[in-house]
Scaffold this motif. Structure first.
Motif, PDB file in Angstrom:
ATOM      1  N   ALA A  68       0.837  -1.198   0.000  1.00 34.69           N
ATOM      2  CA  ALA A  68       0.000   0.000   0.000  1.00 34.69           C
ATOM      3  C   ALA A  68       0.873   1.249   0.000  1.00 34.69           C
ATOM      4  O   ALA A  68       2.016   1.230   0.469  1.00 34.69           O
ATOM      5  CB  ALA A  68      -0.917  -0.001   1.221  1.00 34.69           C
ATOM      6  N   ASP A  69       0.347   2.338  -0.538  1.00 34.56           N
ATOM      7  CA  ASP A  69       1.114   3.584  -0.623  1.00 34.56           C
ATOM      8  C   ASP A  69       1.635   4.023   0.743  1.00 34.56           C
ATOM      9  O   ASP A  69       2.769   4.505   0.865  1.00 34.56           O
ATOM     10  CB  ASP A  69       0.240   4.696  -1.215  1.00 34.56           C
ATOM     11  N   TRP A  72       5.076   2.394   2.071  1.00 34.17           N
ATOM     12  CA  TRP A  72       6.383   2.706   1.489  1.00 34.17           C
ATOM     13  C   TRP A  72       7.128   3.696   2.378  1.00 34.17           C
ATOM     14  O   TRP A  72       6.526   4.530   3.044  1.00 34.17           O
ATOM     15  CB  TRP A  72       6.215   3.313   0.095  1.00 34.17           C
ATOM     16  N   VAL A  77      11.616   3.651  -1.666  1.00 32.57           N
ATOM     17  CA  VAL A  77      11.175   4.203  -2.952  1.00 32.57           C
ATOM     18  C   VAL A  77      12.369   4.540  -3.834  1.00 32.57           C
ATOM     19  O   VAL A  77      12.430   4.160  -5.011  1.00 32.57           O
ATOM     20  CB  VAL A  77      10.305   5.457  -2.732  1.00 32.57           C
ATOM     21  N   ASN A 137       5.071   8.037 -12.502  1.00 29.65           N
ATOM     22  CA  ASN A 137       5.381   6.807 -11.784  1.00 29.65           C
ATOM     23  C   ASN A 137       6.736   6.305 -12.262  1.00 29.65           C
ATOM     24  O   ASN A 137       7.442   7.000 -12.984  1.00 29.65           O
ATOM     25  CB  ASN A 137       4.283   5.743 -11.957  1.00 29.65           C
ATOM     26  N   TYR A 141       9.468   8.582  -9.410  1.00 32.87           N
ATOM     27  CA  TYR A 141       9.385   8.539  -7.952  1.00 32.87           C
ATOM     28  C   TYR A 141      10.720   8.886  -7.288  1.00 32.87           C
ATOM     29  O   TYR A 141      10.741   9.374  -6.154  1.00 32.87           O
ATOM     30  CB  TYR A 141       8.955   7.145  -7.482  1.00 32.87           C
ATOM     31  N   TRP A 145      10.754  11.639  -4.376  1.00 31.02           N
ATOM     32  CA  TRP A 145      10.955  11.287  -2.973  1.00 31.02           C
ATOM     33  C   TRP A 145      12.343  11.665  -2.465  1.00 31.02           C
ATOM     34  O   TRP A 145      12.543  11.806  -1.257  1.00 31.02           O
ATOM     35  CB  TRP A 145      10.726   9.788  -2.779  1.00 31.02           C
TER      36      TRP A 145
END
Length: 283
Positions: A68-69, A72, A77, A137, A141, A145
């Motif tokens: 699930a998001d 992370w 990431v 995506n 990422y 991040w």
């Protein structure tokens, strides 16, 4: 009239035949090199994810993580989504070094394979960020991040990468010109034919074959990755069109269709569809 036109007609036919064979071989090498680079990209991604205990499923055209998001974390990431592009950048550097130091003075098609490995590797690093920024995506990422500075920074970095890739493509012109054995096609008068049949046509035909082989699982990101390769190929073609170099090795290999490569390509695509068609679970 017929006496004088026969040699010209024969020479033209010979050039056309060699162009078709060289183009077919280049297309096979384009696909095999792409499968190598893309496979390394995905294996590096899966390897890092598995090491971090992140489960997922490897499909023929994408990797989908079962996390699930909210689960992370920043390091995961950056590491997972950066592993594939970094591995491909290293692959490009290694292939270019091998080409220049060992392969360019040898006969055969391996030189072209190394050339395509270099181009695909560069594209799956620089071009991947450009492509993935559109879909937000994949490689996108990593800067998102890593810097945590908003999408403006991500877009700016993608823009810079989009400028670097054409420069690297332009600089790759010597590799392209020294990757061919055919004395006939290497003549400057046939340069446009050489570029069309062994560079641009293989990209187009090879991309179509890959897309058809992976349909209906073909991801948007992979389609974009194949498209961004043009950022390197067009400047490369421009550089080669202005370069008068037309020499090859002393004992070049005769231009003949590489049936073994065709069989290998079919086996790899078929195996990929069978093994990854329903997804391969990891983690």
């Amino acid at each position: 009239m017929s006496v004088t036109s026969t040699p010209v007609s024969h020479a033209s036919s010979d050039v056309g035949q060699k162009s078709k064979i060289a183009g077919a071989n280049a297309t096979l090498l384009f696909i095999l090199a792409y499968l190598t680079a893309d496979g390394l990209y995905r294996l590096a991604t899966i390897g890092v994810a598995a090491a971090l205990g992140i489960p997922g499923v490897w499909h023929f055209s994408a990797i989908r993580f079962r996390l699930a998001d909210a689960e992370w974390w920043r390091t995961a990431v950056v590491a997972v989504y950066g592993a594939g592009p970094l591995a491909c950048l290293a692959l490009a550097g290694g292939a270019a070094w091998w080409f220049w130091q060992r392969a360019r003075f040898k006969r055969g098609l391996f030189k072209q394979y190394l050339l395509w490995l270099t181009l695909h590797g560069l594209n799956l690093f620089f071009g991947a960020l450009v492509a993935d920024t559109f879909t937000q995506n994949g490689f996108w990422y990593v800067p998102s991040w890593l810097f945590l500075a908003g999408n403006i920074v991500n877009v700016a970095l993608a823009f810079i990468f989009g400028l670097v890739l054409p420069v690297l493509g332009y600089l790759a012109a010597p590799l392209f010109l020294q990757s061919h054995d055919s004395r006939t096609l290497m003549r400057y008068e046939h340069r446009r034919r050489l570029l069309l049949t062994t560079l641009l046509a293989p990209w187009l035909l090879g991309s179509v074959i890959l897309c058809l082989a992976k349909y209906p699982d073909l991801s948007v990101n992979e389609r974009l990755h194949l498209s961004t390769l043009l950022l390197a190929l067009l400047p490369l073609a421009l550089a080669c069109s202005n370069e008068l170099f037309e020499f090859t090795i002393e004992a070049p290999q005769k231009t003949r269709l590489a049936w073994g490569l065709a069989v290998l390509m079919a086996l790899l695509l078929g195996a990929g569809r069978v093994v990854l068609g329903h997804g391969l679970t990891f983690g």
